[in-house]
Structure formats: structure tokens, C-alpha cells
Design a protein around this motif. Structure first.
Motif, mmCIF file in Angstrom:
data_model
loop_
_atom_site.group_PDB
_atom_site.id
_atom_site.type_symbol
_atom_site.label_atom_id
_atom_site.label_comp_id
_atom_site.label_asym_id
_atom_site.label_seq_id
_atom_site.Cartn_x
_atom_site.Cartn_y
_atom_site.Cartn_z
ATOM 1 N N UNK A 795 0.863 -1.180 0.000
ATOM 2 C CA UNK A 795 0.000 0.000 0.000
ATOM 3 C C UNK A 795 0.898 1.227 0.000
ATOM 4 N N UNK A 796 0.621 2.168 -0.890
ATOM 5 C CA UNK A 796 1.488 3.323 -1.082
ATOM 6 C C UNK A 796 0.697 4.615 -0.957
ATOM 7 N N UNK A 797 1.295 5.568 -0.263
ATOM 8 C CA UNK A 797 0.744 6.917 -0.189
ATOM 9 C C UNK A 797 1.497 7.760 -1.210
ATOM 10 N N UNK A 798 0.939 7.858 -2.402
ATOM 11 C CA UNK A 798 1.580 8.568 -3.500
ATOM 12 C C UNK A 798 0.872 9.862 -3.852
ATOM 13 N N UNK A 799 -0.026 10.327 -2.979
ATOM 14 C CA UNK A 799 -0.775 11.521 -3.301
ATOM 15 C C UNK A 799 -1.695 11.281 -4.482
ATOM 16 N N UNK A 800 -1.902 12.312 -5.297
ATOM 17 C CA UNK A 800 -2.704 12.157 -6.505
ATOM 18 C C UNK A 800 -2.002 11.230 -7.484
ATOM 19 N N UNK A 801 -2.687 10.228 -7.941
ATOM 20 C CA UNK A 801 -2.098 9.269 -8.878
ATOM 21 C C UNK A 801 -2.257 9.833 -10.285
ATOM 22 N N UNK A 802 -1.160 10.329 -10.828
ATOM 23 C CA UNK A 802 -1.216 10.966 -12.142
ATOM 24 C C UNK A 802 -1.386 9.953 -13.265
ATOM 25 N N UNK A 803 -0.732 8.788 -13.122
ATOM 26 C CA UNK A 803 -0.768 7.763 -14.164
ATOM 27 C C UNK A 803 -0.777 6.406 -13.462
ATOM 28 N N UNK A 804 -1.942 5.813 -13.273
ATOM 29 C CA UNK A 804 -2.033 4.594 -12.452
ATOM 30 C C UNK A 804 -1.155 3.445 -12.921
#
Length: 919
Positions: A795-804
Motif C-alpha cells: 500500500x502506497x501513499x503517492x498523493x494524486x495518482x497521475x498515471x495509475x
């Protein structure tokens, strides 16, 4: 000798012993790559009369009358083969260096007829260091995960701009071009781990036909520098010379030969006569810092050259305490402690280090290099050789993987010296053996951890002691040491904590930057100790973390409560990551085989989203006459995916298709400046600059459209009536009064008196923090020590996912690389500094069969500091994997692994000793 290549008749005369790979590249078939030259990686794969072969071990003289088909012969960017199209649709590559050979194998008749059970065997000879193989497996099964051309904004899986070129082998990498009159450089390495050059005679070497120069310390500037590159060059010690009369590790440069061919240059190296004075050496970092040890850099001034204690071989040290650790341990109900060790790990990227330099028509030095930091390389070369920065151009093509290893200056200085001395074009390319023996490796570390906690799980004390082997030179030694002991400690709220850390010189091969930048080694110990603490407390490991991790409002400090920090818990998602991983791993997965031992484990990590003390990027956007947009950005593309995100950001803001954005990158003649593609800064720093420039250009276009739309044209006061169609809606220039109207790019571009442009800069501060939680369920065979992963979740906290798709690929690739260093990978030495692991076949990087599918889950957060709320996620996924896997193995076998890699034999020994009653 006559044969055909991709249907075209060819005549060539191979040299004695020449392989097909080099013969094809001499014929400018640059889609055939060099990864190993030993038949291990598959990057050079081609068809010979319809049979796939590794061309690096296929004798060229056998080609008489035969037909060769390379990946470029299977399809073109305009007309892809079905297999090539599947790799595009599934984003079946990252850096793309392995892709040509991978597609050749995938296109073979045997693979086309194979069932799933046969694929691991059939792809055993094809290695990928970037993807983790899931996207390649998707491509083999025709799964589409990317957005089709002509659309897709932020949040869509837009495909890479170079996708069609990568899968056809037409996207150029560092050495994929022809240079007239090219000469080659080879290096004579030291046969001793510690020695002084007493004399050197190059007479015989210079007499060899085809030799143009022999370069030694007498030919190079006596300037100290560091091969490690950072925005602030003062972060690294100045302890290295282009050539040094004192040699500190086996293989260190003694001299270099410039000749017409690599073969001649290597032969000339063997003719150089050197007299050495062998000096005392030290290989254990504990012994190296002890009184009386041989001093590697004892001649250097600690202040001028930024070496913490050269009289103890210590390049950097940190000793600090917050609160009172002794008191915190005294008040604890439970105390656990232990020591963990991590070994040397090779970056093992498929494209080796390489540079080519020449003088252009104006006499300016040009260096094309496989680097993550072309601007920093330019600046340091200018300093070393007393050149004006304007007299030097450094640029990269697509880079075939890096992982921190190409944040070093390892080939560019020799190429610069050779070009300046000879006036000829010169190329220096590492072999695969060079990558294991003279390129930098991950720092081996010994880490001790002591934890104290109350019965309710509240931490009362933490003590961490780190000993890091920086090898013969200190490049990245300070940074890796400080970073490794920062986020690994500051992720927990502990009132009393102490850190003691030292990075120590030895006569071992130099260490350097590696994915995670020191966190992976220290987290292996800290998260293992947290697992031990959870067991002692009888508490669920997820719950123990929840009770102790930092939360918004907490200071992010290690040992100094008053230290100023630009780190912010922006868009905090660690709590979500813990919940997501816990729920997913509880779902079970594959069952353990009969007689095997099963276990579950987890670990977490926190990482800053960019390096400290500034990371700068300046970009330029230009609206061209044809309505396309040119983007100049300094960040290099090496599988990090920044090219895709940068194009995607521009397309989203300007309302155009990604294909209308023309990208020029990593060239000091293009964008004004970029610190480099490291520290996961490509998205959150360069991407932020790209986004800002796009916003500025959008406003400039709107202003121009309004002006043009109200300007009299012709013989009537009629506004310019040009219109374009975007997403099926017509808009005139007058419609730009409405802020929501689509931009008439083509109309403004054609009518504006000059091209519109915008420039923007991002500084990389303040910084936010990203989080990752990994969980495994494993099975261990007690009879053999084999570890089988039944379930893998991150599980990753990557903020807004620009390109899944791209972000998922980064997590999967980081996980796969971490599994390699956790289970298999170790660069071994013989105890006297000699590397014995010198080829892929002796260094087990994960293969197609080794990597399980990892379920990737994203927290729902928005980072106020990142572009459109995004966080970085290139380095972060690597860090929690090894401790999570170690904790799962501990749960299965009942005894704690304390050394990486956790090889089959080491696990077998642990199980056997436990069975014999030896704890």
C-alpha cells in the motif's frame, strides 16, 4: 561473408572471434543491445533463420548465407507487429533497454505456442531490472492497461511518448549512433587493493599500431573531486582524482589507452609496465576505524576535503541523542535488541555505464553519456578541467536504467581527458564485469537496534547504531549515512532516542547511491526489531505501528528537537496504508505446500519526496507554429517515467493530446538547468516546474487569443474567425473570454507574430513525506530453506495518482528489486577486496519465475506541495520489502533472520539450528 539482416543483403568480414552482436552494431543495427556479453540477460536477442539466439555468444563467422531478424525487422513505429503492440498496450517496459530482446523471445514460435506454465522457463534467459515482470506478463497475455493515443488526461494511464520506438528498437540509447573516426578507451586497473605507483613505462603500449595515447596521472589535472553528484557539491568529500598515484582498491585506474578499437586498447594496457609499492590494507570497517589501522585518506585535510575523521578512516559520522535513552529503557516494560547485517548489492541495470565525447564544429567539447545527472556532470567536468561551462555540452539519450548508480561520474572524466588530449572522438564503455568490480555498489551496513516500550505498546526509547562500509572513496558516504538514519527513525514518535552512525573507508570497492539511499539497510533492522517487540508484547504488528507512528502535527526530527526542517506531513496517508495492507494480506492467498511452514509479516517505511537542501529544475514551453508544444526539461528518462508524466501535465493544462507535445530532455543545451533524476525528484520537482510553465503558457495563449480576436484584419473590423476542434467542440478565438473554453492552439500559433513561450522553475522545497506498507504471506520448506511467496501486498501513499499504470509499475519494479536484495543478490569479495561475483550468472537478479504478483493499493491523499497533489514513488517501494519478508519468514520458522540476503542456505541453517535447539 554474405548474409541478410531484416531482409536486406549484407556483406561483412568478421574479425577473428567476433560475436554476432558487435558485427550487427558495426552495421548500425543499434536495436541489438549489450547487457552482459555472456549470454545471460537476453538484451541482444535476435532471430537467426527463425531461431531466437543471444547474439553476444553467437559466432559471427557462422552467418554465411543466413538470415538475421532483429526487433526492428518485426515492425516499425508506424506498423507494429502484434507482439510489439501488446507491449505498448500493457506498458511492458520501463527503461526499455531489455525490451528488444524480450520482444524477440516473445515473438518466437515456442513462446507463441506455450502455455502459462512454460513461460518462466522460456524467459529464463531474458532479464528485466525495472518492471518486476508483471507488465511483461500482461503483454504476453494481451492485457491492455494503457490509454490509447489521442486522449487521456491526469489520472489516466497514458502510454510513454517513446512507446512505439522502444518496442521497435528505434529509440536511441547512449551509444546508439555512429561517429566518424571514433576511438575507444580501455583502462588498466590496479592488481592490488592498496599500493603506490613507483614507476610507469608506456613505451611498448604507445608503439602498438592503432594506439593514439596512453593517459596517466601525469596527463590529468591534480584536482580532487567526488564521483558522487549532488546539487551542493560540498555534500560529498573531495577525495578522488582522475588518476591517482596511490591506489586504494582492486581495479582502480592506473592508466588508460586510447586506440582505434577496444581490442587494441586492451592489448596496449597489457603492455604498460608498472612498478608498485604494495601498502597495508584494511577490509573490515570495524577494524578500519580502530587505532593503528592503515589510513586510506590520512593525507587529506578534514575541513578542506570534508572528511569527518581521516585519522580514523571515518568519512562521516552522526552521534546525537534526544531525551535520555537510558532512562527511557529503564521505564520500559519490554526491551528488545539485536544486530542486523546487509551485504553489497549491484545496481545491475541492463545498460552499462558509457560515455562518448567529441569536439563539435566550433571546437566545443560534447559528451553524450548514460547519466542521471547531466547538468551536475557538466559542472564538475568544467571544474576539474578548468573549462568554462559554456564550452561544454553534456546530454543523454534514453538511459537504460540507473537506480542511483548513474548519479556518479565514472566514465565522463576519462572521456573528457581523452578528447582534450587527442582531439579525437572517444568512447568508454563499461563491461558487465566492470559494473561488478569498479562501479559503485550499495553500502554494506551493520545495524544494531534497541527498543523499549510500555506494556500498552507505547515506545519509550530507541537506540540505533550504524556502521557503513563506504569502500575506498566517500562518494555518497555522508548522504547515505544521514538519510538512512533519518526517516527510518523519525517515522516513530519516541521521546528518547539516540543515533550513532559512522561511514568508514576500507580498501573494498567504493559504495554509492542506491535506490532508497540507505533507508533499506537501516529499515531492515528497525522494522525487524519492531516485529520482535510486537511479539514480546503479544501485540499485532500493525497495531503496534499505529500506536507509535508520526501523525500530522508531530515534528519530523531524529535527535535534535530544535533542528529546522522543511519536511511536512502533507497529504498524510500512512494510516490508510496500514489499513489497506492489513486487510489485503488477511485475505490469504495461495496455500502452503504440505510440510512447509507458513508465516505472515509486514513493515512500513517513510521517505522524503525529494532530496534535502534544494533540487532545482527550470523548464521551457513553446507553442510552435504548427500548434504543437515543445517542452525543454532537464530530467533524464531511465525508466522512472518522468517523460510520460511531464507530457501528460502539459497536455492536461493546455487541453491538447499528449502526441502534440514534443519533448527535449536531459541536454544542457536545451533546458537551462536540472539538478538531476535522483531522489525521486523527476515528478515532484521537474514536474512541478512543467506544470507551472504550462499554466503560464495557457495564460499567454488566452491573452494572445483575446488580442488577436479583437484586432482588425483585412478590410473590415471583423475578429479573427479561426476555429479548431477539440474533443468534438468548435471554439472561436472570441470564446476565450470564457475561462473554461478550450485553447485554440493552432489558431494562436498560426496568427501570433512570434512563438509564445513560458519558463518556470521549481526549487524542491519545502518537502513532503511519502509512506509505504508492505505485507507478505510466505511458506518455507524446512528441508531446503526455500522461501515461496504466497501473497505480496504493498500500500502506497503517492498523493494524486497521475498515471495509475506507470505508478503501479514503479511499485512493482521496486518490490522486485527489493526481493532480489532480500533473497538472492550479494556481490561477494574474497576478504581481501577482490570481487568474486563478476557476471549475471553468478549474481541472481530476479527472473521472470522469481517474482510473484504484488497487489498494489493506493491511499487517497492530496499533497499540497506536489504537482496536482502528487508525491514521488520511485525509490519508496523498495524500502519496506526486506524487513516485511524477514518478519514473515520469522513468523514461519520461529527464528529471526539477521543477514541479507536471506538465501536458501541461510534460512536452512536457521531452521536446522532451531531444530537442534541452538537458538
Amino acid at each position: 561473408m554474405r548474409f541478410s539482416v531484416n531482409g536486406q543483403p549484407t556483406e561483412a568480414e568478421p574479425a577473428p572471434g567476433q560475436c554476432l552482436r558487435t558485427l550487427l552494431r558495426e552495421q548500425e543495427h543499434f536495436d541489438v543491445k549489450k547487457g552482459c556479453d555472456s549470454g545471460d540477460c537476453g538484451a541482444c536477442g535476435v532471430f537467426v533463420d527463425g531461431t531466437p539466439v543471444h547474439s553476444c555468444v553467437y559466432p559471427a563467422h557462422r552467418m554465411e548465407g543466413r538470415e538475421v531478424t532483429t526487433v526492428a525487422g518485426l515492425g516499425t513505429p508506424e506498423r507494429l507487429s502484434p507482439v510489439q503492440q501488446r507491449f505498448v498496450d500493457a506498458a511492458g517496459f520501463q527503461c526499455g533497454f531489455c525490451t528488444a530482446g524480450m520482444i524477440v523471445t516473445a515473438s518466437s514460435a515456442e513462446v507463441q505456442a506455450a502455455d502459462d506454465a512454460d513461460l518462466p522457463r522460456l524467459f529464463k534467459g531474458n532479464l528485466c531490472r525495472c518492471t518486476g515482470y508483471r507488465s511483461i506478463d500482461d503483454a504476453l497475455h494481451g492485457v491492455t492497461t494503457t490509454h490509447a493515443r489521442g486522449g487521456g488526461g491526469i489520472g489516466a494511464s497514458v502510454r510513454a511518448p517513446a512507446a512505439e520506438r522502444v518496442v521497435t528498437g528505434t529509440e536511441p540509447f547512449t551509444l546508439d549512433f555512429t561517429t566518424t573516426g571514433l576511438t575507444h578507451l580501455a583502462v588498466l586497473g590496479s592488481p592490488h587493493a592498496s599500493a603506490r605507483i613507483r614507476s610507469l613505462d608506456a613505451t611498448e603500449a604507445l608503439a602498438l599500431p592503432g594506439v593514439h595515447a596512453v593517459l596517466t596521472a601525469a596527463d590529468s589535472p591534480d584536482v580532487l573531486f567526488s564521483t558522487g553528484r549532488h546539487e551542493n557539491r560540498l555534500e560529498d568529500p573531495d577525495d578522488t582524482r582522475v588518476f591517482d598515484s596511490v591506489l586504494r582498491f582492486l581495479g582502480q585506474r592506473v592508466a588508460a589507452v586510447v586506440a582505434d578499437t577496444v581490442r587494441i586498447a586492451e592489448e596496449a594496457c597489457r603492455l604498460i609496465r608498472v612498478e608498485y609499492e604494495v601498502l597495508p590494507a584494511v577490509f573490515d570497517p570495524e577494524e578500519a576505524r580502530a587505532p593503528g589501522a592503515p589510513l586510506l585518506h590520512g593525507d587529506k585535510d578534514p575541513f578542506e576535503h570534508r572528511i569527518a575523521a581521516p585519522e580514523r578512516n571515518v568519512v562521516a559520522q552522526k552521534h546525537g541523542e534526544l531525551g535520555d535513552v537510558a532512562a527511557g529503557l529503564a521505564e520500559a516494560d519490554v526491551v528488545v535488541s539485536g544486530m542486523w547485517r546487509t551485504g553489497r548489492v549491484a545496481h545491475a541495470q541492463l545498460e552499462t555505464h558509457a560515455s562518448r565525447g567529441w569536439l563539435d564544429a566550433a571546437g566545443r567539447l560534447v559528451v553524450r553519456t548514460s547519466s542521471q545527472v547531466p547538468y551536475l556532470v557538466r559542472d564538475e567536468l568544467a571544474r576539474i578541467f578548468s573549462l568554462d561551462r559554456g564550452a561544454l555540452r553534456v546530454f543523454t539519450a534514453r538511459v537504460g536504467g540507473g537506480f542511483g548508480g548513474k548519479q556518479e561520474l565514472l566514465t565522463e572524466d576519462l572521456v573528457t581527458l581523452a578528447v582534450l588530449r587527442t582531439g579525437r572522438p572517444v568512447q568508454y564503455e563499461f563491461t558487465r564485469e566492470d559494473e561488478f568490480t569498479i562501479a559503485t555498489l550499495r553500502h554494506p551496513k551493520r545495524v544494531s537496534v534497541t527498543l523499549g516500550a510500555r506494556r500498552d505498546g507505547t515506545l519509550t526509547a530507541m537506540a540505533v547504531d550504524v556502521l557503513s562500509d563506504t569502500g575506498a572513496y566517500g562518494n555518497h558516504g555522508p548522504g547515505v549515512m544521514f538519510h538512512g538514519t533519518h526517516e527510518s527513525v523519525s517515522v516513530y514518535r519516541v521521546p528518547n532516542r539516540r543515533v550513532d552512525a559512522e561511514a568508514v573507508y576500507t580498501n573494498n570497492p567504493p559504495s554509492g547511491a542506491f535506490r532508497g539511499y540507505g533507508l533499506g539497510q537501516v529499515l531492515f533492522a528497525v522494522e525487524s526489531a519492531m516485529d520482535d517487540l510486537a511479539r514480546e508484547l503479544g501485540m499485532d504488528p500493525f497495531e503496534l505501528r499505529r500506536r507509535n507512528v508520526v501523525v500530522p502535527g508531530d515534528p519530523v526530527v531524529v535527535t535534535d528537537a530544535d533542528e529546522e526542517s522543511d519536511l511536512q506531513l502533507s497529504g498524510y496517508g500512512l494510516d490508510q496504508c496500514l489499513d489497506l495492507a492489513e486487510a489485503a494480506v488477511a485475505e490469504g492467498g495461495e496455500s502452503a505446500p504440505d510440510g512447509w511452514l507458513a508465516g505472515t509479516g509486514m513493515a512500513l517505511s517513510m521517505i522524503a519526496t525529494m532530496p534535502p537542501r534544494g533540487h532545482f529544475s527550470e523548464v521551457r514551453l513553446t507553442l510552435e507554429r504548427d500548434g504543437s508544444v515543445s517542452l525543454d526539461v532537464g530530467t533524464a528518462e531511465f525508466g522512472n517515467g518522468t517523460s510520460t508524466v511531464h507530457v501528460q501535465l502539459v497536455a492536461e493544462v493546455l487541453g491538447t493530446a499528449p502526441e502534440q507535445v514534443r519533448l527535449r530532455q536531459s541536454d544542457t543545451d536545451a533546458a537551462a538547468y536540472d539538478t538531476g533524476a535522483f531522489g525521486s525528484a523527476g515528478t515532484v520537482v521537474a514536474g512541478k516546474a512543467v506544470h507551472a510553465a504550462a499554466l503560464a503558457l495557457r495564460e499567454a495563449i488566452r491573452a494572445a487569443a483575446k488580442e488577436l480576436g479583437s484586432t482588425p484584419r483585412g478590410d473590415a473590423n471583423t475578429p479573427l474567425g479561426m476555429s479548431i476542434t477539440r474533443r468534438g467542440v468548435d471554439h472561436t478565438l472570441d470564446a476565450l473570454v470564457d475561462e473554461q473554453a478550450s485553447l485554440p492552439l493552432a489558431a494562436v500559433a498560426a496568427a501570433a507574430p512570434s512563438p509564445l513561450a513560458a519558463v518556470a522553475t521549481a526549487s524542491g522545497t519545502p518537502r513532503s513525506l511519502a509512506f509505504n506498507v508492505h505485507a507478505f504471506r510466505v511458506a518455507v520448506d524446512p528441508a531446503t530453506g526455500e522461501v515461496r511467496i504466497l501473497r505480496s501486498v504493498q500500500a502506497a501513499d503517492a498523493g494524486t495518482v497521475l498515471n495509475p499504470q506507470q505508478l503501479r509499475g514503479q511499485v512493482e519494479g521496486g518490490t522486485a528489486q527489493a526481493l532480489g536484495s532480500a533473497l538472492y543478490e550479494e556481490v561477494r569479495t574474497d576478504g581481501e577486496g577482490r570481487v568474486t561475483t563478476r557476471a549475471y550468472r553468478n549474481y541472481h537478479i530476479p527472473q521472470f519465475a522469481d517474482v510473484p504478483r504484488t497487489e498494489v493499493l493506493f491511499a487517497s491523499t492530496h499533497d499540497e506541495l506536489g504537482p496536482l497533489g502528487a508525491k514521488s514513488m520511485s525509490e519508496a517501494p523498495y524500502n519496506p520489502v526486506a524487513p516485511a519478508l524477514a518478519n514473515a519468514i520469522r513468523d514461519a520458522i520461529g527464528v529471526r533472520p539477521r543477514e541479507l540476503p536471506m538465501t536458501r542456505e541461510r534460512i536452512w541453517r536457521l531452521v536446522s539450528r532451531r531444530a537442534e535447539g541452538d537458538g
